[in-house]
Design an enzyme around this catalytic site. Structure first.
Site: not given
Ligand code: NAI
Length: 389
Positions: A116, A137, A149, A187
């Site tokens: 993001s 995205h 996006e 954003n």
């Molecule tokens: P989250 O914390 O729910 O999930 C992240 C997952 O990645 C966790 O299950 C974790 O165990 C895993 N993880 C961490 N390091 C790892 C690695 N080295 N190898 C494999 N797995 C690993 O996070 P979320 O909210 O799903 O966000 C993920 C990405 O998406 C980020 O880059 C965030 O900026 C982006 N994003 C998030 C949005 C949101 O509303 N939550 C919206 C759009 C993008």
């Protein structure tokens, strides 16, 4: 098509569902087995709910589930045609995962990130072949939000971009192509929805409820800014604002608010902590307090709505001015990514470009702050009597 998803959290599991529903063979990879178990159980629950609502039948549920396998080794993604990374928002960790991934996958595999806030150029630079890297995205929740996006880095090849757009469109999503700049489209353009609302509150012009009512009742927004900040979480929303502000070299238009900072510091995060701008019960349901008298003041509500709207329009116009995206994509992004009732540029046409310019000039002459400067594009269009569409 074989799709590898890296990270099985909120976003990764949602993206896996989208790809699997469209018939892709998906492998969902996470280092944390508990995250994979949770993703699997969550999907089962979502699909059962869709059956209850008669949106899908049991055969469709089984088809979607059989399209996803849950893996705990990055090497398992070796046969992917496309990988989408959705792990923790940390550049060093993402870079490490990307360079390891590149050693396993075929040369023509597209390596995408769901970031993001990080620059796609910096992520792509971790690859030997950065031309295959692109930003894809999604919005939360990925299966429900229509917008995606797509962000080419300066290194991205035309072929990679085209393939990414075609694939995401085949997943029945609306694609908006955005330049690799802070906040991409949504954003960035949405910042004044929060920022100007907080500023109006800080000036003592109205309370949270009055501002929310104005945006919903006069503007037709589904949620008011304070309800939405409570929903997103004041910690998350504040961090996005602060990141965008820093990344734009401290442009005052994106200045964060002390009010929100204090709420985040106090742990008044919103729905998830039971208290934010409003109070919530243990099920996350709002404890309704009676409306203040102010919120029924039609003239005040209109003033608040128009001030926030014109700041949003200015941001959208400036994004177009700086070629962040096309006018169509900017409007689609806001209606399909954050459910705005109308595209902001179409709204500008409806209100009149002259109205937008004079409203912004009024704010500027009152405050003399750079935050209220009118986009050169609006001014030029006004001179030339033009509209966006
Ligand atoms: P989250 O914390 O729910 O999930 C992240 C997952 O990645 C966790 O299950 C974790 O165990 C895993 N993880 C961490 N390091 C790892 C690695 N080295 N190898 C494999 N797995 C690993 O996070 P979320 O909210 O799903 O966000 C993920 C990405 O998406 C980020 O880059 C965030 O900026 C982006 N994003 C998030 C949005 C949101 O509303 N939550 C919206 C759009 C993008």
């Amino acid at each position: 098509m074989n799709v590898g998803i890296i990270g099985g959290g909120t976003m990764g599991s949602g993206i896996a569902q989208v790809a699997a529903t469209s018939g892709c063979k998906v492998k969902l990879y996470d280092t944390n087995q508990a995250a994979l178990d949770k993703a699997k159980a969550a999907l089962e629950k979502i699909l059962n709910r869709l059956i209850e609502k008669e949106r899908i039948d049991n055969a469709e549920k089984l088809r979607i589930q059989s399209n996803i396998s849950y893996v705990d080794n990055l090497k398992d993604l070796a046969d992917s045609n496309l990988t989408i990374e959705a792990i923790i928002e940390n550049l060093d960790i993402k870079k490490k995962v990307f360079s390891e991934l590149e050693s396993y996958v075929a040369n023509d595999c597209i390596i995408a990130s769901n970031t993001s806030s990080l620059s796609m150029a910096s992520i792509a630079a971790s690859l030997k072949n950065p031309k295959r890297c692109v930003g894809i995205h999604f919005f939360n929740p990925a299966p429900l939000m229509k917008l995606v996006e797509v962000i080419p880095a300066i290194q991205t090849s035309y072929e990679t971009l085209e393939k990414a757009i075609d694939t995401i469109a085949s997943w029945k999503k609306t694609v908006a192509v955005a330049k690799d700049t802070p906040g991409f489209i949504v954003n960035r353009v949405a910042r004044p929805f929060y920022g100007e609302a907080l500023r109006i509150y800080e000036e003592g012009l109205a309370d949270f409820g009055t501002i929310d009512t104005a945006m919903k009742e006069v503007g037709g927004f589904r949620m008011g800014p304070f309800e939405l900040m409570d929903f997103i979480g004041n910690d998350v929303n504040y961090t996005v604002t602060e990141t965008v502000f820093k990344e734009f070299y401290y442009d005052p238009r994106y200045k964060p608010s002390f009010t929100q900072k204090r709420f985040a510091e106090a742990g008044y995060l919103g729905r998830k902590s039971g208290i934010g701008y409003y109070e919530y019960d243990e099920n996350g349901k709002r404890v309704i307090q009676s409306d203040s008298e102010e919120s029924h003041n039609k003239e005040l509500s209109t003033q608040i709505f128009e001030r926030i709207l014109v700041m949003l329009i200015n941001e959208a116009a400036d994004a177009l001015f700086l070629n962040i995206a096309s006018a169509e994509d900017i409007d689609n992004a806001m209606t399909k990514g954050v459910n705005y009732p109308k595209g902001l540029l179409a709204w500008a046409d409806e209100k009149g470009i002259d109205w937008c310019v004079s409203k912004l000039d009024e704010l500027y002459s009152e405050y003399h702050e750079d935050r209220y400067r009118c986009s050169p594009l609006l001014r030029k269009m006004n001179r030339e009597n033009k509209t966006f569409f």
